[in-house]
Design a protein around this motif. Structure first.
Motif, short mmCIF file in Angstrom:
data_model
loop_
_atom_site.label_atom_id
_atom_site.label_comp_id
_atom_site.label_asym_id
_atom_site.label_seq_id
_atom_site.Cartn_x
_atom_site.Cartn_y
_atom_site.Cartn_z
N SER A 103 36.54 -42.72 -8.66
CA SER A 103 35.11 -42.65 -8.96
C SER A 103 34.31 -43.71 -8.20
CB SER A 103 34.87 -42.81 -10.45
OG SER A 103 35.37 -41.70 -11.15
N GLU A 104 34.81 -44.95 -8.19
CA GLU A 104 34.05 -46.01 -7.53
C GLU A 104 34.00 -45.79 -6.02
OE1 GLU A 104 33.78 -50.90 -7.38
OE2 GLU A 104 35.30 -49.94 -8.62
N TYR B 295 29.04 -42.61 -1.38
CA TYR B 295 28.18 -41.44 -1.50
C TYR B 295 28.92 -40.17 -1.06
CZ TYR B 295 24.62 -44.99 -2.17
OH TYR B 295 23.92 -46.07 -2.65
N GLN C 215 31.44 -43.03 -5.45
CA GLN C 215 30.06 -43.46 -5.65
C GLN C 215 29.60 -44.42 -4.56
OE1 GLN C 215 30.08 -45.01 -9.63
NE2 GLN C 215 30.35 -42.99 -10.57
#
Length: 219
Positions: free
Chosen positions: A180-181, A187, A184
């Motif tokens: 997830s990180e 992008y 994110q």
């Protein structure tokens, strides 16, 4: 008639090559413009074919989009299945093997950059896309890969390496913790992270996963 050893006739090869050119071009255009803004004319120009040729292969834009999404997701799925097999078929150092798996797993963001450009557009337009199309995308790619990861986690639990009563849920947690990180911060792969930053993130994710799921020694 042709014998079994003869190559397929050229027109059949030509049709397959034309179809591949169309789906490659469509993936590029859909990934750049999204479903709503993409046009058959733009895809035809990208592929170097006529719009009539596209309609000879696909009934319309929606079918072409569905086909591209599922085929593209399948390529990433196959890469992730190979990663799971390579790193978890025989575990010698659980944390190190999970970190190596994680780095290979998130590398798909750059290895399959055109696919994740498509994913960015799908996420942006999800509310305007048919739910069955979204489910077909998930079933063709992410769900299948995470299901296989859960199966392997169940095997590791049977071996006493993990404490995972629900291996499928553990696999979901694992993918979120390692990915997830990275997703994110980059992008969805638009701005790839430095290798050292990626390694720091996934290592922390693996360590958090093991704090929750590593088997505890029995007294």
């Amino acid at each position: 008639m042709t014998s079994e050893n003869e190559a397929p006739p050229a027109p059949r090869r030509g049709l397959a090559e034309k179809r591949q050119a169309i789906t490659r071009a469509a993936r590029t255009v859909f990934g750049r413009d999204g479903y709503s803004r993409a046009s058959i004319d733009a895809i035809a120009a990208e592929a170097g074919v006529s719009t009539r040729t596209i309609y000879n292969h696909f009934a319309g834009k929606e079918l072409l989009f569905r086909t591209v999404v599922q085929e593209s997701a399948g390529q990433v799925r196959d890469a992730h299945l190979e990663v799971v097999e390579r790193h978890l078929a025989k575990v010698t150092d659980l944390e190190a093997d999970l970190v190596a798996l994680s780095l290979a797993w998130v590398a798909a963001l750059t290895t399959f950059a055109d696919h994740f450009a498509l994913v960015r557009q799908i996420n942006a337009e999800a509310a305007h896309l048919p739910k069955d199309l979204l489910d077909a995308w998930q079933d063709a790619g992410p769900r299948r890969a995470v299901t296989e990861l859960g199966t392997r986690f169940g095997e590791l639990a049977d071996q006493g390496l993990l404490d995972a009563p629900d291996p499928a849920r553990a696999a979901q947690h694992f993918v979120l913790l390692i990915g997830s990180e990275v997703t994110q911060r980059s992008y969805w792969g638009s701005y790839p992270l430095a290798p050292a930053e990626t390694e720091e993130i996934v290592t922390a994710g693996v360590q958090a996963f093991l704090r929750a799921y590593a088997a505890r020694p029995t007294r």
